[in-house]
Motif scaffolding. Sequence first.
Motif, short mmCIF file in Angstrom:
data_model
loop_
_atom_site.label_atom_id
_atom_site.label_comp_id
_atom_site.label_asym_id
_atom_site.label_seq_id
_atom_site.Cartn_x
_atom_site.Cartn_y
_atom_site.Cartn_z
N HIS A 1 -13.27 -1.49 -5.75
CA HIS A 1 -14.18 -0.90 -6.52
C HIS A 1 -13.53 -0.80 -7.85
O HIS A 1 -13.93 -1.22 -9.14
N ARG A 2 -12.31 -0.37 -8.00
CA ARG A 2 -11.45 0.07 -9.00
C ARG A 2 -10.91 -1.32 -9.77
O ARG A 2 -11.05 -1.23 -11.13
N GLU B 1 -11.69 -1.34 0.15
CA GLU B 1 -12.91 -1.19 -0.38
C GLU B 1 -12.77 -0.46 -1.63
O GLU B 1 -13.21 -0.72 -2.78
N LYS B 2 -11.97 0.71 -1.67
CA LYS B 2 -11.89 1.65 -2.75
C LYS B 2 -10.96 0.81 -3.95
O LYS B 2 -11.54 0.70 -5.14
N MET B 3 -10.05 -0.03 -3.23
CA MET B 3 -9.29 -0.63 -4.37
C MET B 3 -10.15 -1.60 -5.01
O MET B 3 -10.15 -2.12 -6.25
N SER C 1 1.03 -1.37 -0.05
CA SER C 1 -0.02 0.25 0.03
C SER C 1 0.72 1.34 0.03
O SER C 1 0.67 2.12 -0.93
N GLY D 1 -11.89 0.78 4.38
CA GLY D 1 -11.96 2.01 3.48
C GLY D 1 -11.30 1.89 2.40
O GLY D 1 -11.75 2.04 0.92
N ASP D 2 -9.95 1.80 2.58
CA ASP D 2 -8.93 1.97 1.50
C ASP D 2 -9.20 0.48 0.72
O ASP D 2 -8.89 0.60 -0.57
N THR E 1 -17.92 -6.34 3.16
CA THR E 1 -17.69 -5.30 2.21
C THR E 1 -16.91 -5.90 0.85
O THR E 1 -17.00 -5.09 -0.23
#
Length: 589
Positions: free
Chosen positions: A421-422, A417-419, A362, A414-415, A577
Amino acid sequence: RSLTMEKRDFSEISDTCKWESPDYEPWFPVSEKSNPLTRDIDKSSPNHIVRLLAACDAQMFQKDTGTTYQRLFSDSVVLTMLEVARTVEQILRDPEDSLVVLSGCGTSGRLAFLMASCFNRALRDRQQNTVYSYIIAGGDRALLTSLEASEDDPKLGMLTLEKLCEGKRRVLFIGISCGLSAPFVAGQLDFCLKHPDIYTPVLVGFNPVTQAREETMPGYSLTFREVVQRMEEQRGQRAFIINPAVGPEAISGSSRMKGGSATKILLETILAAAHTAAFTNTHVTRRVLLDMMRGYERVYSVTYSHSDQIATLLQTAGLSLQCGGRVCYLSWGSLGLVGLIDASECIPTFGADYEDIRGFISGGYQDMDNIEGDLTSLGSQFCIAHEDFVSLVLPTLSDRDTVLLLYTCHDDVGDVEKMVHRVREKTSNLHSLYHGLEGDTAQWELSSKLVLNAVSTGSHVLKGKIYRNHMVDLQVTNSKLYHRAIHILQVRTHARTHEALLKAIYHVEQLPEDITSAGASCHNDYHPVAFTSVIRKCFERHYDTQQLYHPRHPRTIPINIPPQQIHRRHNLKLHSTLPSPTLIRGIPQ
Ligand code: F1P
């Protein structure tokens, strides 16, 4: 249970112990023997591959049977661990001008780095001065790629150690060489023996001392075995040797697997016990060490209790590699280092491209905390941050590729999760390995290492990079690997293998005298040589090469088992998630 199953179980049990017999491949040290359990791994299904890897890993924890070999739990091993832990404890109590140096080549050096960083972090958390440092042959770039030629240089090892320890009053030097073979480490151990007023050497490896390497080292008068013999004369006072046997590797000589895991178990146990003693004002005891090692044994059991899921992951990764796709590990926290290490090892072991299996962490180099700092300027291979993944890999990511996320309950969901989605916009082939509340960082790391070793090894088996249980696409980049290559050729032929290998390395039909008379280490300038082509060339004259090297065809069994099905079958709770199909969680205390 069917008769065939019982027969198979019986033969597996006898195969488990077969390597211990003095008649079994007596010319090889344990670390280079071929494991009788895995002789057909190249033809096995993903499920069976995982089962075989589990059986091989179980050999690490086998109890001492009173035979030739001492094991992880043998009294002699635990006693030496105790002595070393007490020395570390003293340094922690009085750290002024003292250093604990962990050093090694290849995987051993990468683990030296991982552990030095981890225990320095633990000291910083307690507002204590750091006392650990690491050395890896080839410098920091070797953390991420293979630079095995420097392993052959004992003087370089010695000089690097001397420079690192300048001005120190007391140094505990821990040299790791799984095969008791790396000249780089031998040079350092010998240097310590010559300066006993400052240095106390500890050797960690997984062969009996009588199997330490006997080959002469370039520009050095001693062999590894002679250095070990000198250490033996001082054993228990000024020098320590921790060398339990853990059985042959699942893929012959692939010390990144059990060798690496056992290194991590032994050294983390020693260092963690020393920390506990020093900071709680107690002393390290045998019981504490044994309890910690049993904790790692439980990590092994819990991890492989998810064998079906590991097999699914391995098959998915194998399919990606077979169709020219990539496997990416995206990790958070210290699991990132485990991912980077596993990925980097595929290059020398399977002749893989760095893009085939690739790790990203990360925070990039900020999370690495390595001596030489940011190495991105060295090229794309050294771009390791998630943002590098986003800019370099994500744009061309497709369903052919496999992405595996590795994270724990300590990481920012949260981080993650963002990944997710991408990545999901580009591929549905997304999996995750998540460690929940139980366990500690070191346990999560070992669990992740076992899973990733299984995925990267198994997927390359499926790609056809293994013949029986031998790596047939290794890079011949140092003298140990040169000899391994010769032995692999001897598996099937009595032809003049040295000549055949040299002809292939130098691309000549007639070998001039200066080449044939040179020692193995002199051929290192000619690396890397694609060993598959060497093997093909050598075997063409004697065998049907198809039989020897047989890339496997993509499997017809669809692997797209819907997530829900896996969920129900294993009764696992999917992380809310993450819509990912593979989830491995839970390490007991
Ligand atoms: C060191 C090492 C291995 C690597 C390869 C070449 O081995 O770099 O890590 O996988 O086999 O040698 P060792 O000194 O720990 O036995």
